[in-house]
Design an enzyme around this catalytic site. Structure first.
Site, PDB file in Angstrom:
ATOM      1  N   LEU A  45      -5.050   2.532   6.363  1.00 19.76           N
ATOM      2  CA  LEU A  45      -5.494   2.870   4.996  1.00 19.76           C
ATOM      3  C   LEU A  45      -4.745   4.034   4.372  1.00 19.76           C
ATOM      4  O   LEU A  45      -4.381   5.003   5.030  1.00 19.76           O
ATOM      5  CB  LEU A  45      -6.983   3.224   4.999  1.00 19.76           C
ATOM      6  CG  LEU A  45      -7.946   2.103   5.340  1.00 19.76           C
ATOM      7  CD1 LEU A  45      -9.364   2.522   4.966  1.00 19.76           C
ATOM      8  CD2 LEU A  45      -7.578   0.802   4.650  1.00 19.76           C
ATOM      9  N   HIS A  46      -4.527   3.888   3.064  1.00 17.86           N
ATOM     10  CA  HIS A  46      -3.961   4.953   2.229  1.00 17.86           C
ATOM     11  C   HIS A  46      -4.678   4.899   0.888  1.00 17.86           C
ATOM     12  O   HIS A  46      -5.584   4.067   0.695  1.00 17.86           O
ATOM     13  CB  HIS A  46      -2.441   4.757   2.103  1.00 17.86           C
ATOM     14  CG  HIS A  46      -2.039   3.383   1.672  1.00 17.86           C
ATOM     15  ND1 HIS A  46      -2.397   2.840   0.459  1.00 17.86           N
ATOM     16  CD2 HIS A  46      -1.327   2.411   2.309  1.00 17.86           C
ATOM     17  CE1 HIS A  46      -1.903   1.613   0.358  1.00 17.86           C
ATOM     18  NE2 HIS A  46      -1.262   1.321   1.478  1.00 17.86           N
TER      19      HIS A  46
ATOM     20  N   HIS B 179      -5.375   1.476  -0.913  1.00 23.03           N
ATOM     21  CA  HIS B 179      -6.564   0.728  -0.485  1.00 23.03           C
ATOM     22  C   HIS B 179      -7.826   1.373  -1.073  1.00 23.03           C
ATOM     23  O   HIS B 179      -8.743   0.675  -1.503  1.00 23.03           O
ATOM     24  CB  HIS B 179      -6.694   0.745   1.047  1.00 23.03           C
ATOM     25  CG  HIS B 179      -5.560   0.106   1.776  1.00 23.03           C
ATOM     26  ND1 HIS B 179      -4.643   0.832   2.497  1.00 23.03           N
ATOM     27  CD2 HIS B 179      -5.192  -1.191   1.905  1.00 23.03           C
ATOM     28  CE1 HIS B 179      -3.771   0.006   3.061  1.00 23.03           C
ATOM     29  NE2 HIS B 179      -4.066  -1.214   2.704  1.00 23.03           N
TER      30      HIS B 179
ATOM     31  N   GLN C 262       1.198 -11.971  -4.492  1.00 26.15           N
ATOM     32  CA  GLN C 262       0.010 -12.289  -3.697  1.00 26.15           C
ATOM     33  C   GLN C 262      -1.228 -12.368  -4.595  1.00 26.15           C
ATOM     34  O   GLN C 262      -2.056 -13.280  -4.460  1.00 26.15           O
ATOM     35  CB  GLN C 262      -0.170 -11.201  -2.635  1.00 26.15           C
ATOM     36  CG  GLN C 262      -1.470 -11.253  -1.878  1.00 26.15           C
ATOM     37  CD  GLN C 262      -1.478 -10.247  -0.749  1.00 26.15           C
ATOM     38  OE1 GLN C 262      -0.771 -10.397   0.233  1.00 26.15           O
ATOM     39  NE2 GLN C 262      -2.267  -9.196  -0.882  1.00 26.15           N
TER      40      GLN C 262
ATOM     41  N   SER D  52       1.324   0.719   3.863  1.00 18.33           N
ATOM     42  CA  SER D  52       1.137   1.019   5.295  1.00 18.33           C
ATOM     43  C   SER D  52       2.483   1.017   6.002  1.00 18.33           C
ATOM     44  O   SER D  52       2.663   1.654   7.031  1.00 18.33           O
ATOM     45  CB  SER D  52       0.234  -0.030   5.947  1.00 18.33           C
ATOM     46  OG  SER D  52      -0.923  -0.231   5.171  1.00 18.33           O
ATOM     47  N   ARG D  53       3.452   0.276   5.459  1.00 22.31           N
ATOM     48  CA  ARG D  53       4.758   0.164   6.115  1.00 22.31           C
ATOM     49  C   ARG D  53       5.695   1.319   5.773  1.00 22.31           C
ATOM     50  O   ARG D  53       6.771   1.407   6.366  1.00 22.31           O
ATOM     51  CB  ARG D  53       5.411  -1.177   5.754  1.00 22.31           C
ATOM     52  CG  ARG D  53       4.700  -2.366   6.394  1.00 22.31           C
ATOM     53  CD  ARG D  53       5.424  -3.662   6.131  1.00 22.31           C
ATOM     54  NE  ARG D  53       4.963  -4.729   7.001  1.00 22.31           N
ATOM     55  CZ  ARG D  53       4.282  -5.807   6.594  1.00 22.31           C
ATOM     56  NH1 ARG D  53       3.983  -5.965   5.323  1.00 22.31           N
ATOM     57  NH2 ARG D  53       3.913  -6.726   7.459  1.00 22.31           N
TER      58      ARG D  53
HETATM   59  P1  AMP Z   1      -2.826  -4.632   3.052  1.00 22.19           P
HETATM   60  O1  AMP Z   1      -3.761  -3.868   3.936  1.00 22.19           O
HETATM   61  O2  AMP Z   1      -1.468  -4.071   2.997  1.00 22.19           O
HETATM   62  O3  AMP Z   1      -2.883  -6.115   3.291  1.00 22.19           O
HETATM   63  O4  AMP Z   1      -3.382  -4.435   1.579  1.00 22.19           O
HETATM   64  C1  AMP Z   1      -4.730  -4.661   1.277  1.00 22.19           C
HETATM   65  C2  AMP Z   1      -4.891  -4.585  -0.213  1.00 22.19           C
HETATM   66  O5  AMP Z   1      -4.502  -3.295  -0.685  1.00 22.19           O
HETATM   67  C3  AMP Z   1      -4.054  -5.610  -0.971  1.00 22.19           C
HETATM   68  O6  AMP Z   1      -4.822  -6.130  -2.043  1.00 22.19           O
HETATM   69  C4  AMP Z   1      -2.916  -4.762  -1.471  1.00 22.19           C
HETATM   70  O7  AMP Z   1      -2.312  -5.280  -2.645  1.00 22.19           O
HETATM   71  C5  AMP Z   1      -3.607  -3.464  -1.765  1.00 22.19           C
HETATM   72  N1  AMP Z   1      -2.642  -2.360  -1.830  1.00 22.19           N
HETATM   73  C6  AMP Z   1      -1.712  -2.037  -0.894  1.00 22.19           C
HETATM   74  N2  AMP Z   1      -0.964  -0.998  -1.322  1.00 22.19           N
HETATM   75  C7  AMP Z   1      -1.413  -0.673  -2.552  1.00 22.19           C
HETATM   76  C8  AMP Z   1      -1.053   0.317  -3.520  1.00 22.19           C
HETATM   77  N3  AMP Z   1      -0.053   1.187  -3.316  1.00 22.19           N
HETATM   78  N4  AMP Z   1      -1.744   0.363  -4.678  1.00 22.19           N
HETATM   79  C9  AMP Z   1      -2.768  -0.515  -4.911  1.00 22.19           C
HETATM   80  N5  AMP Z   1      -3.167  -1.456  -4.034  1.00 22.19           N
HETATM   81  C10 AMP Z   1      -2.503  -1.543  -2.876  1.00 22.19           C
END
Ligand code: AMP
Length: 282
Positions: free
Chosen positions: A37-38, A41, A157, A190-191
């Site tokens: 998480l950041h 999220h 996505q 996260s990456r």
């Molecule tokens: P993930 O855990 O990377 O699969 O992301 C989970 C959700 O968080 C997805 O809907 C992503 O689009 C969203 N997300 C990831 N990074 C960001 C960001 N920098 N700003 C807004 N939403 C994000």
């Protein structure tokens, strides 16, 4: 309120809890994540808290959306940290199933979204959107939430998920949340932790270049010329490979042809071990 987040592990319990809230007339929001998480999220959690009465986050690193040479093994996993952050933000419940709960023995069904799921990320990461569409469909059907929140960071996505919800008559309202960025413009991901300090300094050039390309197109410059310019900028800054920089229709991701369309400039580029994606509106 206790200080630990309520965590449920089974679909049955998830359904039972959400139905009970809905039976009391409460609207339920869903925030699917793979953890690590950041603040991006947490912006989804904030949007859900603002728009609904109860927020359910999900945490599942979905093996089906990783290719054979991708980072499934290395992907950040720390449930205690993530649960604490979700709790501090005000999340009401976390659904954190194991792989056997999500993909029971004999699992054979997949959801694939043609056209919009075949281009860009779909072309560079074969199977990726089928993995995403399958797990998101499952989560939407499992939860039966009123509204679900996804980041514009993963713009394609988001459009794929809107499409599948429409096509499969899933009544959950799909809501996009603007990308959260570092002060220098780099989209949180996260990456990003895969970046070396030197690569981290180069990474914000992606967002700057997308903004500049969007501005060029907005001013009436030729689209193909602006896209080629952006590719050269990224390579000159130190990106090792540019998968694409492209202006597309904001909903269908077909070619962007007229300023009357809502548009988006999207890019994916490699920087060392990391592959960064980003997008801006036109
Ligand atoms: P993930 O855990 O990377 O699969 O992301 C989970 C959700 O968080 C997805 O809907 C992503 O689009 C969203 N997300 C990831 N990074 C960001 C960001 N920098 N700003 C807004 N939403 C994000």
């Amino acid at each position: 309120m206790t200080d630990t987040l309520d965590i449920v592990r089974t679909v049955q319990e998830l359904r039972h809890r959400i139905r009970a809230w809905q039976g009391e007339g409460l609207r339920v929001g869903l925030v699917p994540t793979m953890g690590g998480l950041h603040d991006g999220h947490l912006a989804l959690v904030k949007a859900s808290l603002k728009n609904t009465d109860r927020t359910v986050a999900t945490l599942f690193v979905n093996p089906k959306q990783f290719g054979p040479y991708e980072d499934f093994g290395e992907y950040p996993r720390d449930e205690d940290r993530d649960a604490k952050l979700f709790k501090e933000e005000g999340t009401h419940m976390l659904f954190a199933p194991d792989a056997a709960e999500m993909y029971p023995d004999g699992f054979s069904t997949s959801v694939s979204v043609a056209a919009i799921g075949d281009v860009l990320e779909g072309a560079f990461r074969p199977g990726f959107f089928t993995g995403v569409a399958t797990i998101v469909t499952k989560l939407l059907v499992q939860a039966g939430a009123d509204q679900a929140f996804f980041g514009e960071k993963d713009y394609q996505q988001l459009q794929v998920i809107k499409r599948l919800a429409l096509d499969l008559n899933i009544p959950t309202d799909i809501t996009g949340v603007p990308t959260v960025r570092e002060d220098d413009g780099l989209a949180l991901s996260s990456r990003n932790q895969y970046l070396t300090p030197a690569e981290r300094n180069i990474a914000p050039v992606l967002y700057k270049t997308l903004c500049a390309a969007a501005e060029k197109i907005h001013q009436g410059n030729d689209i193909a010329v602006a896209e080629a310019w952006a590719t050269e900028e990224l390579l000159a800054a130190g990106f090792t490979h540019v998968d694409y920089v492209t202006a597309r229709d904001g909903a269908t991701l077909d070619a962007y042809t007229a300023p009357s369309q809502s548009g988006r400039v999207l890019a994916a580029a490699k920087l060392g071990k990391a592959r960064l994606i980003d997008n801006v509106s036109l």
